[in-house]
Design a protein around this motif. Structure first.
Motif, PDB file in Angstrom:
ATOM      1  N   ALA A   1      -4.042  -2.254  -3.732  1.00 26.40           N
ATOM      2  CA  ALA A   1      -3.100  -1.610  -4.713  1.00 26.40           C
ATOM      3  C   ALA A   1      -3.351  -0.130  -4.855  1.00 26.40           C
ATOM      4  N   PHE A   2      -4.665   0.340  -4.845  1.00 28.60           N
ATOM      5  CA  PHE A   2      -4.947   1.670  -4.761  1.00 28.60           C
ATOM      6  C   PHE A   2      -4.408   2.418  -3.783  1.00 28.60           C
ATOM      7  N   VAL A   3      -4.488   1.929  -2.528  1.00 27.36           N
ATOM      8  CA  VAL A   3      -4.113   2.523  -1.368  1.00 27.36           C
ATOM      9  C   VAL A   3      -2.782   2.657  -1.338  1.00 27.36           C
ATOM     10  N   LEU A   4      -1.929   1.582  -1.816  1.00 30.02           N
ATOM     11  CA  LEU A   4      -0.375   1.644  -1.895  1.00 30.02           C
ATOM     12  C   LEU A   4       0.016   2.103  -3.167  1.00 30.02           C
ATOM     13  N   ARG A   5      -0.616   2.670  -4.016  1.00 27.52           N
ATOM     14  CA  ARG A   5      -0.242   3.280  -5.343  1.00 27.52           C
ATOM     15  C   ARG A   5       0.374   2.223  -6.271  1.00 27.52           C
ATOM     16  N   ASP A   6      -0.038   0.965  -6.138  1.00 29.92           N
ATOM     17  CA  ASP A   6       0.773  -0.110  -6.788  1.00 29.92           C
ATOM     18  C   ASP A   6       0.198  -0.389  -8.122  1.00 29.92           C
ATOM     19  N   VAL A   7       0.559   0.740  -9.057  1.00 29.96           N
ATOM     20  CA  VAL A   7      -0.049   0.655 -10.625  1.00 29.96           C
ATOM     21  C   VAL A   7       0.349  -0.744 -11.385  1.00 29.96           C
TER      22      VAL A   7
END
Length: 149
Positions: free
Chosen positions: A62-68
């Motif tokens: 999620a950090f890689v994809l910026r999935d807050v």
């Protein structure tokens, strides 16, 4: 009177774009599976994390994809911030799981010690953390962390 340089100014570097990950891409968490078959199922809500390590890996993805949204949904409500502002210049480049304690289907708590690698501003760095996970309403959630470095 000041002299102005005749050199053209270099533009500021653009923020790093999130990696383009498709369902068929290797999962960013490092396991030998596609993103769809690995962390993607957790990010979409199609599956729940069976272990705290699986949740840790999905949170890294999620950090890689910026999935807050996934990060906030999987954070314990007692320690979850109201929002997250991820650094647009930071790009996560790899994850090493160093140790996992408890956190299986038979536990209510667990820890994952990891090192996450990144680049920011053209410089490489890493985050070494021991994360604590607990079950909340039947699901694994991130609770707190200690930073090792």
């Amino acid at each position: 009177m000041s002299r102005r340089s005749s050199r053209p100014r270099r533009p500021a570097p653009a923020p790093a774009a999130p990696r383009r990950i498709t369902p068929e891409s290797p999962c960013p968490c490092g396991l030998p599976a596609t993103c769809a078959a690995c962390c993607g199922r957790l990010l979409t809500g199609a599956a729940a994390a069976p272990t705290c390590e699986a949740l840790m890996r999905s949170r890294y993805t999620a950090f890689v994809l910026r999935d807050v949204g996934h990060l906030l949904r999987t954070w314990h409500p007692d320690t979850r911030p109201p929002s997250l502002d991820l650094d647009a210049a930071q790009r996560w480049t790899g994850l090493d799981i160093l140790e996992t304690t408890d956190g299986s289907a038979f536990h209510t708590t667990g820890t994952v010690t990891f090192r996450a690698h990144f680049t920011a501003g053209g410089r490489a760095g890493s985050l070494h953390e021991r994360s604590r996970f607990v079950r909340h309403e039947g699901a694994w959630v991130y609770a707190t962390a200690d930073f090792a470095d």
